[in-house]
Design an enzyme around this catalytic site. Structure first.
Site, mmCIF file in Angstrom:
data_model
loop_
_atom_site.group_PDB
_atom_site.id
_atom_site.type_symbol
_atom_site.label_atom_id
_atom_site.label_comp_id
_atom_site.label_asym_id
_atom_site.label_seq_id
_atom_site.Cartn_x
_atom_site.Cartn_y
_atom_site.Cartn_z
ATOM 1 N N PRO A 1 0.853 -1.188 0.000
ATOM 2 C CA PRO A 1 0.000 0.000 0.000
ATOM 3 C C PRO A 1 0.893 1.245 0.000
ATOM 4 O O PRO A 1 1.934 1.270 0.653
ATOM 5 C CB PRO A 1 -0.770 -0.111 1.318
ATOM 6 N N CYS A 2 0.492 2.268 -0.742
ATOM 7 C CA CYS A 2 1.350 3.442 -0.879
ATOM 8 C C CYS A 2 0.573 4.725 -0.625
ATOM 9 O O CYS A 2 0.301 5.489 -1.558
ATOM 10 C CB CYS A 2 1.964 3.473 -2.274
ATOM 11 N N PRO A 3 0.186 5.005 0.623
ATOM 12 C CA PRO A 3 -0.684 6.151 0.913
ATOM 13 C C PRO A 3 -0.065 7.502 0.652
ATOM 14 O O PRO A 3 -0.761 8.476 0.435
ATOM 15 C CB PRO A 3 -1.010 5.968 2.398
#
Length: 408
Positions: free
Chosen positions: A154-156
């Site tokens: 995940p790459c917020p």
């Protein structure tokens, strides 16, 4: 990448052009900082007890979830041994599949995630030889040696990256994915992420992503693919990055679409073909009213179409294709022509089919008696929606499987 503070939308401009050694040194520095901050406890597993197989390509799975990407990889490893047709036939039944899955050239050695219910699902569907690590990746001190690493972090923080992506503390998962690659140095990696990765910051974010993976020692190939072009009954666009270690003499090429409207392509798989036989017995599904946002656009496909993207949420699941189409009555308002009572969300069994999981695949809801039925079901919807469609993962992995088979 720099974000300039101006009125209106944020403006982006390219960061300075670092050479590959500058990037690598920065990565090493950030990884050392993360390691110092987060890894403060002893290793909680013994690598010597892992089932490493010298005659297989050992696989390390990060953010493995319910195992869609891992299962697709396993199928690709069977395809080169016994052929796709034979694999497809045996894959229909859990017992027959389990009887031959050891023949795959891929062997799952280690898989990591922090989603408890997803790991319970993984454990129910993969051999006991896989070490399943329920631990925050930031606290994994050392990863086992492997030939292939798969998974999508995940790459917020990608949408508002600093001078470099690794400078954003929200991207720690991204940093630890790279830490794993630099530590393990697998021959290949496969990473999947959302379509928006390509356009964030006018493309500068993705430029940095590629540069960081290249600095870790890999030639990186990428492509935006739509799952329906590869036999998945779903409109789902995702970006795949495939890394080949610099010393490996192999140029990865993404497989050409197998399905579409072209003369030499198979027809797209429709919802009728995928879930038509479940109409009378769909199994459990998420219930409840529909929000104004949900009803702001069409959520229902016809039987002869492909599903909307399966989301990681029961409440956001597409509507079953039965009955009348939805009708647009205002700019941001749709209604059910035949009434809300005659429309339901796609069931767990149906979305699993649409994500090309086999019917025998068991999904865990955590067995929490204190949680509502919808709450338990939502745990399953999340697992399935987060997964890479099994058949898409299989196709993406096939060129790697073929190269390993020919060069073992």
């Amino acid at each position: 990448m720099l974000k300039l503070e101006e009125r209106g939308r944020g403006k982006f401009k390219p960061a300075p052009n670092y050479d590959i050694n500058d990037v690598k040194n920065l990565l090493i520095k950030k990884i050392e900082e993360e390691t110092h901050l987060n890894i403060d406890e002893p290793q909680d597993y013994d690598m010597e007890n892992l089932f490493f197989k010298t005659d297989k390509a050992n696989v390390l799975g990060l953010f493995c979830g319910a195992g869609g990407l891992d299962l697709g990889l396993e199928l690709a490893g069977l395809d080169v041994i016994i052929g796709e047709e034979r694999t497809n036939e045996l894959f229909k039944n859990k017992d027959t599949f389990n009887s031959i899955r050891e023949e795959s050239i891929f062997h799952h050695l280690y898989s990591n995630d922090i989603f408890k219910e997803a790991l319970e699902t993984y454990k129910q569907n993969f051999p006991n030889s896989v070490f399943i690590h329920n631990k925050d990746i930031r606290k994994v001190k050392e990863f086992p040696k492997a030939d292939v690493v798969v998974g999508g972090p995940p790459c917020p923080g990608f949408s508002e990256a600093g001078p470099r992506l690794v400078d954003d503390p929200r991207n720690f998962l991204y940093i630890h994915y790279i830490r794993c690659l630099m530590q393990v140095q697998p021959k290949f990696f496969i990473m999947e992420n959302v379509k928006g990765m390509l356009t964030l910051g006018k493309g500068e974010v993705f430029h940095q992503i590629r540069q960081d993976f290249e600095a870790a020692g890999y030639r990186v190939y990428h492509k935006l693919v739509n799952a329906r072009d590869y036999g998945v009954p779903q409109l789902r666009e995702r970006v795949f990055l495939v890394g080949v270690r610099e010393d490996i003499k192999f140029k990865y090429e993404f497989p050409e679409p197998s399905h579409g409207d072209g003369l030499f392509l198979n027809p797209y798989i429709t919802l009728t073909e995928a879930i038509g036989d479940l109409e009378e017995n769909p199994g459990e599904y998420f219930t409840g009213s529909y929000s104004t946002i949900f009803m702001s656009r069409n959520r229902k496909k016809n039987w002869n179409e492909q599903s909307f993207t399966i989301q990681a949420s029961g409440r956001q699941a597409p509507i079953h294709p039965g009955g009348l189409p939805m009708e647009k009555v205002d700019k941001n308002k749709w209604i059910f022509q035949d009434g809300e009572e005659n429309n339901r969300r796609l069931s767990v069994k149906e979305i699993a089919r649409i994500q090309t999981f086999p019917d025998w695949y068991n999904f865990s809801d955590g067995k929490n008696d204190e949680m509502s039925k919808n709450g338990r079901l939502d745990k399953i919807y999340k697992q399935i929606g987060n997964a890479v469609p099994v058949q898409l993962a299989r196709i993406i992995a096939q060129p790697i499987a073929k190269w390993i088979y020919e060069n073992r």
